[in-house]
Write a protein that holds these residues in place. Structure first.
Motif, PDB file in Angstrom:
ATOM      1  N   TYR A  38      -3.702 -68.904 -61.580  1.00 21.40           N
ATOM      2  CA  TYR A  38      -2.357 -69.431 -61.277  1.00 21.40           C
ATOM      3  C   TYR A  38      -1.446 -68.288 -60.828  1.00 21.40           C
ATOM      4  N   ASN A  39      -1.554 -67.149 -61.496  1.00 21.54           N
ATOM      5  CA  ASN A  39      -0.713 -66.005 -61.150  1.00 21.54           C
ATOM      6  C   ASN A  39      -1.009 -65.480 -59.746  1.00 21.54           C
ATOM      7  N   LEU A  40      -2.287 -65.535 -59.366  1.00 20.00           N
ATOM      8  CA  LEU A  40      -2.641 -65.097 -58.010  1.00 20.00           C
ATOM      9  C   LEU A  40      -1.989 -65.993 -56.967  1.00 20.00           C
ATOM     10  N   ALA A  41      -2.042 -67.295 -57.193  1.00 26.22           N
ATOM     11  CA  ALA A  41      -1.428 -68.242 -56.262  1.00 26.22           C
ATOM     12  C   ALA A  41       0.085 -68.086 -56.240  1.00 26.22           C
ATOM     13  N   ASP A  42       0.667 -67.896 -57.409  1.00 28.84           N
ATOM     14  CA  ASP A  42       2.122 -67.726 -57.495  1.00 28.84           C
ATOM     15  C   ASP A  42       2.556 -66.438 -56.796  1.00 28.84           C
ATOM     16  N   GLU A  43       1.704 -65.429 -56.858  1.00 27.66           N
ATOM     17  CA  GLU A  43       1.972 -64.161 -56.181  1.00 27.66           C
ATOM     18  C   GLU A  43       2.030 -64.369 -54.664  1.00 27.66           C
ATOM     19  N   VAL A  44       1.099 -65.148 -54.128  1.00 30.48           N
ATOM     20  CA  VAL A  44       1.104 -65.453 -52.692  1.00 30.48           C
ATOM     21  C   VAL A  44       2.366 -66.240 -52.331  1.00 30.48           C
ATOM     22  N   TYR A  45       2.682 -67.216 -53.148  1.00 33.07           N
ATOM     23  CA  TYR A  45       3.845 -68.077 -52.924  1.00 33.07           C
ATOM     24  C   TYR A  45       5.129 -67.260 -52.836  1.00 33.07           C
ATOM     25  N   LYS A  46       5.331 -66.383 -53.777  1.00 33.33           N
ATOM     26  CA  LYS A  46       6.553 -65.589 -53.818  1.00 33.33           C
ATOM     27  C   LYS A  46       6.577 -64.532 -52.714  1.00 33.33           C
ATOM     28  N   ALA A  47       5.422 -63.935 -52.443  1.00 31.45           N
ATOM     29  CA  ALA A  47       5.361 -62.901 -51.410  1.00 31.45           C
ATOM     30  C   ALA A  47       5.702 -63.473 -50.041  1.00 31.45           C
ATOM     31  N   TYR A  87      -3.582 -75.071 -52.931  1.00 29.57           N
ATOM     32  CA  TYR A  87      -3.256 -74.895 -54.352  1.00 29.57           C
ATOM     33  C   TYR A  87      -1.751 -74.961 -54.586  1.00 29.57           C
ATOM     34  N   ILE A  88      -0.995 -74.216 -53.786  1.00 30.25           N
ATOM     35  CA  ILE A  88       0.458 -74.157 -53.979  1.00 30.25           C
ATOM     36  C   ILE A  88       1.090 -75.536 -53.762  1.00 30.25           C
ATOM     37  N   ASN A  89       0.634 -76.251 -52.743  1.00 32.57           N
ATOM     38  CA  ASN A  89       1.178 -77.592 -52.489  1.00 32.57           C
ATOM     39  C   ASN A  89       0.872 -78.562 -53.621  1.00 32.57           C
ATOM     40  N   GLN A  90      -0.254 -78.388 -54.269  1.00 33.15           N
ATOM     41  CA  GLN A  90      -0.657 -79.310 -55.330  1.00 33.15           C
ATOM     42  C   GLN A  90      -0.084 -78.949 -56.698  1.00 33.15           C
ATOM     43  N   TYR A  91       0.134 -77.640 -56.939  1.00 34.04           N
ATOM     44  CA  TYR A  91       0.481 -77.233 -58.298  1.00 34.04           C
ATOM     45  C   TYR A  91       1.769 -76.418 -58.435  1.00 34.04           C
ATOM     46  N   ILE A  92       2.362 -75.984 -57.302  1.00 27.79           N
ATOM     47  CA  ILE A  92       3.569 -75.161 -57.398  1.00 27.79           C
ATOM     48  C   ILE A  92       4.724 -75.736 -56.595  1.00 27.79           C
ATOM     49  N   ASP A  93       4.526 -75.975 -55.307  1.00 23.86           N
ATOM     50  CA  ASP A  93       5.600 -76.447 -54.433  1.00 23.86           C
ATOM     51  C   ASP A  93       4.973 -77.258 -53.298  1.00 23.86           C
ATOM     52  N   GLU A  94       5.154 -78.562 -53.332  1.00 21.31           N
ATOM     53  CA  GLU A  94       4.497 -79.425 -52.350  1.00 21.31           C
ATOM     54  C   GLU A  94       5.064 -79.285 -50.950  1.00 21.31           C
ATOM     55  N   GLU A  95       6.234 -78.652 -50.807  1.00 25.61           N
ATOM     56  CA  GLU A  95       6.864 -78.489 -49.496  1.00 25.61           C
ATOM     57  C   GLU A  95       6.546 -77.137 -48.851  1.00 25.61           C
ATOM     58  N   TRP A  96       5.888 -76.254 -49.598  1.00 30.97           N
ATOM     59  CA  TRP A  96       5.666 -74.887 -49.111  1.00 30.97           C
ATOM     60  C   TRP A  96       4.692 -74.849 -47.938  1.00 30.97           C
ATOM     61  N   VAL A  97       5.021 -74.026 -46.935  1.00 32.34           N
ATOM     62  CA  VAL A  97       4.153 -73.829 -45.781  1.00 32.34           C
ATOM     63  C   VAL A  97       3.993 -72.327 -45.559  1.00 32.34           C
ATOM     64  N   PRO A  98       2.784 -71.812 -45.427  1.00 34.01           N
ATOM     65  CA  PRO A  98       2.603 -70.371 -45.214  1.00 34.01           C
ATOM     66  C   PRO A  98       3.127 -69.937 -43.849  1.00 34.01           C
ATOM     67  N   LEU A  99       3.417 -68.654 -43.723  1.00 35.27           N
ATOM     68  CA  LEU A  99       3.893 -68.120 -42.446  1.00 35.27           C
ATOM     69  C   LEU A  99       2.836 -68.303 -41.363  1.00 35.27           C
ATOM     70  N   LEU A 100       1.576 -68.018 -41.712  1.00 39.69           N
ATOM     71  CA  LEU A 100       0.477 -68.201 -40.773  1.00 39.69           C
ATOM     72  C   LEU A 100      -0.225 -69.525 -41.042  1.00 39.69           C
ATOM     73  N   GLN A 101      -0.810 -70.067 -40.011  1.00 38.63           N
ATOM     74  CA  GLN A 101      -1.569 -71.306 -40.192  1.00 38.63           C
ATOM     75  C   GLN A 101      -2.903 -70.974 -40.858  1.00 38.63           C
ATOM     76  N   THR A 102      -3.249 -71.743 -41.883  1.00 33.95           N
ATOM     77  CA  THR A 102      -4.477 -71.486 -42.629  1.00 33.95           C
ATOM     78  C   THR A 102      -5.701 -71.788 -41.773  1.00 33.95           C
ATOM     79  N   PRO A 103      -6.634 -70.831 -41.631  1.00 31.63           N
ATOM     80  CA  PRO A 103      -7.852 -71.073 -40.845  1.00 31.63           C
ATOM     81  C   PRO A 103      -8.779 -72.080 -41.534  1.00 31.63           C
ATOM     82  N   PRO A 104      -9.652 -72.733 -40.770  1.00 31.71           N
ATOM     83  CA  PRO A 104     -10.480 -73.818 -41.306  1.00 31.71           C
ATOM     84  C   PRO A 104     -11.812 -73.387 -41.927  1.00 31.71           C
TER      85      PRO A 104
END
Length: 447
Positions: free
Chosen positions: A231-240, A332-349
């Motif tokens: 969870y902390n790893l995901a939260d770290e990405v979210y905040k960064a 992970y972040i959309n499901q467990y931290i912030d459902e509206e969050w979008v990363p700066l880069l588009q996630t590769p498939p």
């Protein structure tokens, strides 16, 4: 009498031609300019045809090896890679005296590169323009034809070698099936594309003993509970990503290299085509070879070894990706931290662990460091054609580290994927350097 005059005139004309000095074409190709241009064209076609990063690395590697083998066949200062690469046997090429080696190398590159892409007409058009320019430099027709034929002969041997790497068989392997298990990868917005190249670990390697030879540490155990390591790893990405400053955003965008970026405007969806990570590092290899004043042979060597490093990196990385099948930060972040969050880069498939940028960049940087010295002032203009400014680095390893951390700033990787990916790529680079060599004297020591 009239017939005699005509015969005399013809003799004078023939004598005039025979007395002409032969054109010196020895400097028609000296540096890596034409190879660089051919590689740029391959990059454009890869973007046009939308090849995935692993497949793009395969294209670069075989085309570059073809050009390099001409150098090895015509200059004893270079050792052939045949017999060194896995699945290959030692082979002796015998060029005729008429062969102009740099032209033959260019022909080998064009021929091999064209066999691996879809848009052949784009490559042929570029090749024909290059050939026309070289003919204007005075290369005789017989020399031209002999050189092209020899380049094609070498390329045919590389094509035969490439046909046995399991790539064509893998085109019919089953697609990746989303398991739905907690913590595993699932397609991400906006296109929700299926997993790319789930069987890439079955492609024959050039040097590695197996795809799993440098298996990285597994990611931390999945958990949705606050305060747990995952969870902390995901939260770290979210905040960064939320707090990323302008420089960090610029770094993320510079190294994006996502050939799958999909834009959505209303009900319209369209792709934004970009260079792949391998294409970026092959461009760096070209920039370095030119900056170091390398001739066409040194350029071909840099291309071949960088291409091999990229190929091995993607096979190794993809082996882990579809082993751990880890959920991406966005999901992970959309499901467990912030459902509206979008990363700066588009996630590769494809799955998250490890970071392809980290592995490929570290492996390429190690190889280029061995060729040119790691401390190398690099003005990286690889992304200028795609609307981004240059970035400068004082070492290849510095560029690789920035490429790796860019994925964290962009919000698409957890830190372990980056840190373990750098270690994985460095191990691959080190291993390649101990197992194959372009220098006959080093081979002699190994034997």
């Amino acid at each position: 009498m009239r017939t005699l005059k005509i015969l005399l005139l013809s003799g004078i004309i023939l004598l005039g031609f025979s007395c002409q000095e032969p054109v010196d074409y020895s400097n028609a190709i000296t540096d890596g300019h034409y190879l660089n241009q051919a590689q740029d064209r391959v990059t454009q076609v890869i973007i046009h045809d939308i090849f995935s990063p692993p497949v793009a690395a395969r294209i670069y590697s075989y085309a570059s090896i073809a050009a390099y083998e001409v150098a090895a066949a015509t200059d004893p200062a270079y050792a052939s890679l045949f017999g060194q690469l896995r699945g290959s046997e030692a082979k002796v090429f015998k060029p005729s005296d008429k062969v102009y080696p740099p032209l033959a190398a260019l022909a080998a590159y064009y021929t091999m590169g064209t066999t691996l892409i879809f848009s052949e007409e784009m490559m042929n058009e570029h090749r024909d323009a290059a050939y026309a320019e070289l003919k204007e430099k005075g290369i005789p027709d017989d020399v031209f034809e002999a050189s092209i034929a020899f380049g094609q002969e070498v390329a045919a041997a590389i094509k035969e070698y490439s046909s046995k790497d399991n790539y064509h068989q893998s085109r019919s392997f089953p697609k990746y099936t989303v398991t739905g298990e907690l913590g595993t990868w699932e397609p991400t917005p906006p296109a929700y594309m299926e997993g790319i190249e789930p069987h890439w670990n079955k492609i024959r390697t050039f040097v590695l003993d197996s795809a799993a030879q440098f298996k990285p540490l597994a990611p931390p155990p999945f958990s949705t509970e606050k305060g747990t390591p995952f969870y902390n790893l995901a939260d770290e990405v979210y905040k960064a990503a939320i707090n990323a400053n302008e420089e960090q955003q610029n770094i993320a965008l510079f190294w994006d290299c996502n050939p799958y970026k999909v834009n959505v405007k209303g009900h319209v969806m369209f792709a934004e085509k970009k260079i792949t990570p391998g294409g970026h590092w092959m461009s760096i290899a070209a920039i370095a070879a030119k900056g170091a004043g390398k001739d066409w042979k040194g350029t071909a060597e840099a291309f071949a070894l960088t291409g091999i490093s990229l190929n091995e990196a993607f096979i190794s990385c993809w082996d882990e990706k579809y082993r751990s099948k880890l959920i991406r930060p966005e999901t992970y972040i959309n499901q467990y931290i912030d459902e509206e969050w979008v990363p700066l880069l588009q996630t590769p498939p494809f799955p998250e662990h490890t970071s392809g940028h980290s592995v490929a960049s570290a492996a390429s940087a190690y190889t280029l460091g061995q060729l040119f010295g790691d401390e190398f002032h690099l003005v990286d203009s690889s992304e200028v054609a795609y609307g981004l400014p240059v970035r400068e680095f004082e070492s290849f390893s510095g560029a690789a580290k920035e490429a790796a951390i860019s994925r964290f700033y962009g919000g698409i990787h957890y830190m372990p994927a980056i840190e373990d990916g750098v270690k994985q790529g460095t191990q691959i680079g080190e291993f390649i350097w101990t197992r194959i060599s372009t220098k006959p004297e080093k081979l002699a020591l190994k034997n």
